[in-house]
Design a protein around this motif. Structure first.
Motif, PDB file in Angstrom:
ATOM      1  N   ALA A   1       0.798  -1.219   0.000  1.00  0.00           N
ATOM      2  CA  ALA A   1       0.000   0.000   0.000  1.00  0.00           C
ATOM      3  C   ALA A   1       0.833   1.273   0.000  1.00  0.00           C
ATOM      4  N   ARG A   2       2.150   1.188  -0.031  1.00  0.00           N
ATOM      5  CA  ARG A   2       2.994   2.386   0.072  1.00  0.00           C
ATOM      6  C   ARG A   2       2.770   3.363  -1.081  1.00  0.00           C
ATOM      7  N   THR A   3       2.677   2.870  -2.305  1.00  0.00           N
ATOM      8  CA  THR A   3       2.492   3.791  -3.436  1.00  0.00           C
ATOM      9  C   THR A   3       1.123   4.455  -3.373  1.00  0.00           C
ATOM     10  N   ALA A   4       0.095   3.687  -3.010  1.00  0.00           N
ATOM     11  CA  ALA A   4      -1.247   4.273  -2.922  1.00  0.00           C
ATOM     12  C   ALA A   4      -1.316   5.306  -1.809  1.00  0.00           C
ATOM     13  N   VAL A   5      -0.695   5.035  -0.676  1.00  0.00           N
ATOM     14  CA  VAL A   5      -0.708   5.977   0.446  1.00  0.00           C
ATOM     15  C   VAL A   5       0.077   7.226   0.095  1.00  0.00           C
ATOM     16  N   SER A   6       1.186   7.090  -0.602  1.00  0.00           N
ATOM     17  CA  SER A   6       1.966   8.279  -0.986  1.00  0.00           C
ATOM     18  C   SER A   6       1.208   9.131  -1.997  1.00  0.00           C
ATOM     19  N   HIS A   7       0.479   8.506  -2.916  1.00  0.00           N
ATOM     20  CA  HIS A   7      -0.353   9.269  -3.860  1.00  0.00           C
ATOM     21  C   HIS A   7      -1.488   9.975  -3.124  1.00  0.00           C
ATOM     22  N   LEU A   8      -2.105   9.283  -2.180  1.00  0.00           N
ATOM     23  CA  LEU A   8      -3.185   9.903  -1.408  1.00  0.00           C
ATOM     24  C   LEU A   8      -2.667  11.060  -0.566  1.00  0.00           C
ATOM     25  N   ALA A   9      -1.469  10.922   0.003  1.00  0.00           N
ATOM     26  CA  ALA A   9      -0.901  11.986   0.823  1.00  0.00           C
ATOM     27  C   ALA A   9      -0.574  13.219  -0.011  1.00  0.00           C
ATOM     28  N   ALA A  10      -0.231  13.014  -1.280  1.00  0.00           N
ATOM     29  CA  ALA A  10       0.130  14.126  -2.148  1.00  0.00           C
ATOM     30  C   ALA A  10      -1.093  14.802  -2.781  1.00  0.00           C
ATOM     31  N   THR A  11      -2.253  14.178  -2.702  1.00  0.00           N
ATOM     32  CA  THR A  11      -3.457  14.716  -3.334  1.00  0.00           C
ATOM     33  C   THR A  11      -4.042  15.832  -2.487  1.00  0.00           C
ATOM     34  N   GLN A  12      -4.375  16.944  -3.148  1.00  0.00           N
ATOM     35  CA  GLN A  12      -4.991  18.066  -2.437  1.00  0.00           C
ATOM     36  C   GLN A  12      -6.503  17.893  -2.424  1.00  0.00           C
ATOM     37  N   LEU A  13      -7.146  18.441  -1.390  1.00  0.00           N
ATOM     38  CA  LEU A  13      -8.596  18.297  -1.269  1.00  0.00           C
ATOM     39  C   LEU A  13      -9.352  19.020  -2.380  1.00  0.00           C
ATOM     40  N   GLY A  14      -8.781  20.019  -2.974  1.00  0.00           N
ATOM     41  CA  GLY A  14      -9.449  20.754  -4.033  1.00  0.00           C
ATOM     42  C   GLY A  14      -9.225  20.181  -5.419  1.00  0.00           C
ATOM     43  N   SER A  15      -8.529  19.067  -5.534  1.00  0.00           N
ATOM     44  CA  SER A  15      -8.242  18.504  -6.848  1.00  0.00           C
ATOM     45  C   SER A  15      -9.497  17.889  -7.467  1.00  0.00           C
ATOM     46  N   LEU A  16      -9.472  17.780  -8.764  1.00  0.00           N
ATOM     47  CA  LEU A  16     -10.607  17.240  -9.502  1.00  0.00           C
ATOM     48  C   LEU A  16     -10.881  15.783  -9.120  1.00  0.00           C
ATOM     49  N   THR A  17      -9.850  15.014  -8.857  1.00  0.00           N
ATOM     50  CA  THR A  17     -10.019  13.612  -8.486  1.00  0.00           C
ATOM     51  C   THR A  17     -10.783  13.477  -7.174  1.00  0.00           C
ATOM     52  N   VAL A  18     -10.419  14.277  -6.181  1.00  0.00           N
ATOM     53  CA  VAL A  18     -11.074  14.208  -4.880  1.00  0.00           C
ATOM     54  C   VAL A  18     -12.520  14.679  -4.988  1.00  0.00           C
ATOM     55  N   LEU A  19     -12.771  15.737  -5.732  1.00  0.00           N
ATOM     56  CA  LEU A  19     -14.135  16.237  -5.899  1.00  0.00           C
ATOM     57  C   LEU A  19     -15.007  15.222  -6.652  1.00  0.00           C
ATOM     58  N   THR A  20     -14.465  14.600  -7.681  1.00  0.00           N
ATOM     59  CA  THR A  20     -15.212  13.586  -8.429  1.00  0.00           C
ATOM     60  C   THR A  20     -15.527  12.384  -7.547  1.00  0.00           C
ATOM     61  N   LEU A  21     -14.533  11.921  -6.803  1.00  0.00           N
ATOM     62  CA  LEU A  21     -14.744  10.793  -5.908  1.00  0.00           C
ATOM     63  C   LEU A  21     -15.777  11.133  -4.832  1.00  0.00           C
ATOM     64  N   GLY A  22     -15.724  12.346  -4.299  1.00  0.00           N
ATOM     65  CA  GLY A  22     -16.699  12.777  -3.297  1.00  0.00           C
ATOM     66  C   GLY A  22     -18.113  12.811  -3.858  1.00  0.00           C
ATOM     67  N   CYS A  23     -18.268  13.352  -5.061  1.00  0.00           N
ATOM     68  CA  CYS A  23     -19.594  13.394  -5.692  1.00  0.00           C
ATOM     69  C   CYS A  23     -20.112  11.984  -5.974  1.00  0.00           C
ATOM     70  N   LEU A  24     -19.237  11.098  -6.427  1.00  0.00           N
ATOM     71  CA  LEU A  24     -19.633   9.722  -6.696  1.00  0.00           C
ATOM     72  C   LEU A  24     -20.086   9.021  -5.412  1.00  0.00           C
ATOM     73  N   LEU A  25     -19.360   9.219  -4.319  1.00  0.00           N
ATOM     74  CA  LEU A  25     -19.749   8.614  -3.048  1.00  0.00           C
ATOM     75  C   LEU A  25     -21.070   9.172  -2.535  1.00  0.00           C
ATOM     76  N   VAL A  26     -21.303  10.469  -2.721  1.00  0.00           N
ATOM     77  CA  VAL A  26     -22.578  11.054  -2.316  1.00  0.00           C
ATOM     78  C   VAL A  26     -23.722  10.458  -3.132  1.00  0.00           C
ATOM     79  N   LEU A  27     -23.533  10.329  -4.443  1.00  0.00           N
ATOM     80  CA  LEU A  27     -24.572   9.730  -5.282  1.00  0.00           C
ATOM     81  C   LEU A  27     -24.839   8.274  -4.905  1.00  0.00           C
TER      82      LEU A  27
END
Length: 182
Positions: free
Chosen positions: A49-75
């Motif tokens: 899980a090291r690569t996935a955790v490092s990618h998640l740690a580098a992702t900003q909350l305002g990025s398109l990926t996080v917003l898309t994932l958040g909208c998908l989870l809400v739906l």
């Protein structure tokens, strides 16, 4: 304690969406427990899980990926909530309603079988299939007779007679389709 009897026309629970949601939550929780447990015991993330955790740690909350994932989870959450709150179709139909306390119910499959049995007795009918839904009995008839107009009327009358005899509380109308078979 109430003296009124329970309704026999209960709607089924939504077990499939509840089971899928529970399995997804279980898988997510088990993965999270494994990750956090390994981190607490060894001081580092698991190798898988090291690569996935490092990618998640580098992702900003305002990025398109996080917003898309958040909208998908809400739906998905709203869909699961809607499926849980909207009950399924009842398997039974109340019939022979009268002033006597209690209910007489019959399954939709048995209702379709009774209508099918009555329609099979009409002259000129070779094959019959009936599907009973909430407000309609779909009847498909096969016949070798060339002129299907009078046959359609006879089948309609026979189906309506069977439905009238059972007197379901919800109005069920017969829809007849006749096809010429060779």
């Amino acid at each position: 304690m109430s003296n009124t009897p329970r309704s026999l026309t209960r709607r089924p629970s939504r077990t499939v969406p509840a089971t899928l949601t529970a399995l997804a939550a279980l898988a997510l929780g088990a993965t999270g427990t494994w990750l956090v447990g390994t981190r607490l015991l060894t001081g580092s993330w698991p190798q898988q899980a090291r690569t996935a955790v490092s990618h998640l740690a580098a992702t900003q909350l305002g990025s398109l990926t996080v917003l898309t994932l958040g909208c998908l989870l809400v739906l998905l959450g709203l869909l699961a909530l809607w499926l849980a709150l909207w009950p399924g179709r009842s398997r039974n139909v109340e019939v022979l309603a009268d002033d006597v306390p209690g209910q007489t119910v019959i399954s939709r499959k048995d209702l379709a079988g009774l209508v099918r049995h009555r329609v099979e007795q009409v002259d000129g009918v070779d094959s019959v299939s009936v599907r009973a839904t909430g407000s309609r009995a779909d009847i498909r008839v096969g016949s070798v007779i060339g002129d299907v107009g009078p046959l359609r009327q006879d089948v309609q009358a026979a189906a309506q007679e069977a439905l009238t005899r059972l007197n379901p509380t919800s109005a069920v109308r017969a829809r007849v389709r006749v096809r010429h078979t060779s």
